[in-house]
Design a protein around this motif. Structure first.
Motif, short mmCIF file in Angstrom:
data_model
loop_
_atom_site.label_atom_id
_atom_site.label_comp_id
_atom_site.label_asym_id
_atom_site.label_seq_id
_atom_site.Cartn_x
_atom_site.Cartn_y
_atom_site.Cartn_z
N LEU A 1 22.02 -5.48 31.71
CA LEU A 1 23.06 -6.11 32.51
C LEU A 1 24.22 -5.18 32.85
N ASP A 2 24.22 -3.97 32.27
CA ASP A 2 25.27 -3.00 32.61
C ASP A 2 24.69 -1.67 33.07
N TRP A 3 23.88 -1.03 32.21
CA TRP A 3 23.36 0.30 32.53
C TRP A 3 22.47 0.28 33.77
N PHE A 4 21.51 -0.61 33.80
CA PHE A 4 20.59 -0.65 34.95
C PHE A 4 21.33 -0.98 36.25
N PRO A 5 22.15 -2.04 36.31
CA PRO A 5 22.87 -2.29 37.56
C PRO A 5 23.79 -1.14 37.97
N ARG A 6 24.34 -0.43 37.01
CA ARG A 6 25.29 0.64 37.33
C ARG A 6 24.60 1.95 37.66
N GLN A 7 23.47 2.23 37.02
CA GLN A 7 22.90 3.57 37.10
C GLN A 7 21.53 3.65 37.77
#
Length: 508
Positions: free
Chosen positions: A68-74
């Motif tokens: 929910l953070d790393w994948f959407p951001r990176q």
């Protein structure tokens, strides 16, 4: 296979990641599990870059942060591939358990599966929300949307030209949010991972602090003060008192120095550098203060003065405030005077993370750069740089003198290193700042591989102490170490694991 890559450099981690991915791919094909290896590659990158490098240790909250953070951001994935992400991660979890690669502190696979089932829908929403994107992903996605291949340099340059010319519209509010995500992801205040440190216990540190020259001088100064001493109208020690203290404390100051056949009369106590620094240090350590024209002891500091370690800690903290007095004033001043606190932090940090004593010239350069960065000080001409460096080097040497007097460092010719007391004082300071400093005690309940990986990156003496104490704490440790030696593909880890099951002297 090796599964712990805490603080590992990319040239070590990336080949290992590829070996693990190949093994996972073979497992997935044998078990007829459709997977996207790029998803697992991204998951491992998250664990290495944004996590702790424990590739086999997963909790539900780790998966939530990754998806929910790393994948959407990176991570850039076309929408048609989003539905396959959580099933791929489920397959990776099964692979870890099937191959005995899951850490013993890893959550049970069924609980991880349940967590992934709950994350499937929020993951798709998060990936669709452009306000979660990082900067690189934002522009890569925008290029793909415009039909531009980001890997085609000529096409990318045309896209940038069109963007600057205003031919491509951009949502400015969205871009500002993406930029905020980028800055948050960079986390400029994050400290580099610190090495394992053997911090002496308080009783040992207290004995070392009792031998500190600065600690003894501070205690003697307060005893000499009694109920207090009258200062001059300008707030200085009276010259008669200064003469008495120079002899009592052996500060090394010369009163009425003779140069050639001429006597230079000492007119104020400010001319006595060592004594001036000590009195300022006592004030910064909050053991003396000025009250109505008198220098008096701080009554509430009586317990601190009776405890050498407490006083040494106060003195170390107070050193950060002494830039003006340590560096002095004059028509030519160094940048260190204005950012002395930066240098006081940078020098012990450099000594802490260095595996060997550090050249004093390197410490001078480091202190100068830290002060310049703190001031936003730009480069000058070569001649100016030489002048600035000379002034800063002189003040760095004065700083090293104070640290040596405190007993925090020792110098041997052209190199310096932290003493055990220095390690203890700086470790305590870091903890007060909220910086995690690995210690042997904190690792005694860790897994065999985490302990061996930590030992592999530590000085031999520290590694030997860690392995000895861990084996003593863990009765089944030898079985775990032999299993690790059979499983790991890291030769150094295998050597340490096998050596730890033999007599301790084989570790060194």
């Amino acid at each position: 296979m090796r599964m712990v890559y805490t603080s590992a450099p990319d040239h070590v981690f990336i080949p290992a990641r590829q070996r693990l991915l190949r093994r996972f791919g073979r497992w997935a094909r044998r078990h007829h599990r459709p997977v996207d290896e790029f998803v697992v590659e991204s998951l491992l990158d998250y664990r290495w870059a944004d996590g702790d490098g424990l590739l086999g240790r997963w909790q539900p909250e780790d998966l939530e942060e990754a998806l929910l953070d790393w994948f959407p951001r990176q991570v850039t994935l076309p929408p048609e591939q989003w539905a396959g992400v959580t099933p791929t991660v489920c397959a990776f979890v099964d692979f870890l358990f099937d191959h005995d690669l899951a850490d013993r502190r890893c959550t049970d696979r069924h609980l991880l599966h349940a967590a992934l089932d709950k994350l499937a829908a929020p993951f798709a929403d998060a990936m669709a929300d452009q306000s979660r994107y990082g900067l690189a992903k934002f522009w890569a996605t925008r290029m793909l949307h415009e039909g531009v291949d980001p890997t085609d340099q000529a096409a990318a340059e045309r896209f940038i030209a069109d963007l600057h010319a205003g031919r491509i519209a951009v949502d400015e509010n969205l871009l500002h949010q993406v930029m905020a995500n980028h800055l948050l992801g960079e986390d400029p205040d994050r400290h580099p991972p610190l090495p394992l440190v053997a911090v002496p216990d308080d009783d040992t540190l207290r004995g070392l602090a009792a031998e500190s020259l600065v600690v003894r001088r501070l205690q003697e100064l307060v005893r000499w003060l009694g109920d207090g001493r009258t200062l001059t109208t300008t707030g200085r020690l009276r010259l008669a008192d200064a003469r008495e203290l120079v002899a009592l404390l052996e500060t090394g100051d010369l009163i009425d120095p003779v140069i050639g056949d001429r006597v230079f009369k000492t007119r104020t106590s400010d001319e006595l550098y060592g004594l001036t620094v000590l009195v300022a240090w006592a004030r910064a350590a909050r053991v003396v203060r000025m009250v109505k024209g008198r220098l008096v002891p701080v009554k509430s500091a009586a317990k601190v003065l009776a405890d050498p370690l407490a006083l040494a800690r106060r003195a170390f903290t107070g050193l950060f405030e002494l830039g003006e007095v340590v560096c002095g004033t004059g028509w030519a001043e160094s940048v260190l005077r204005w950012r002395f606190d930066e240098a006081v932090f940078a020098v012990p940090m450099a000594l802490l993370i260095a595996p060997d004593p550090v050249e004093i010239d390197e410490l001078r350069q480091l202190a100068y750069q830290a002060a310049c960065d703190g001031l936003g000080f730009g480069p000058g001409s070569d001649e100016q740089e030489r002048g600035w460096r000379q002034l800063a080097d002189n003040d760095t040497d004065r700083l090293l003198d104070q640290l040596a007097g405190l007993g925090a460092i020792e110098r041997d010719g052209t190199v310096a290193s932290l003493t055990p007391l220095g390690v203890g004082l700086f470790a305590g300071h870091l903890r007060e700042l909220g910086v995690t400093l690995p210690t042997i005690d904190e690792l005694l309940d860790e897994t065999a591989e985490v302990v061996v990986a930590t030992a592999a990156g530590s000085p031999p003496e520290t590694a030997a102490a860690l392995m000895h104490e861990w084996c003593a704490r863990n009765p089944a440790g030898s079985i775990q170490l032999r299993a690790l030696a059979d499983r790991t593909d890291d030769p150094e880890h295998r050597r340490l694991a096998l050596a730890a099951t033999a007599p301790l002297n084989r570790l060194t």
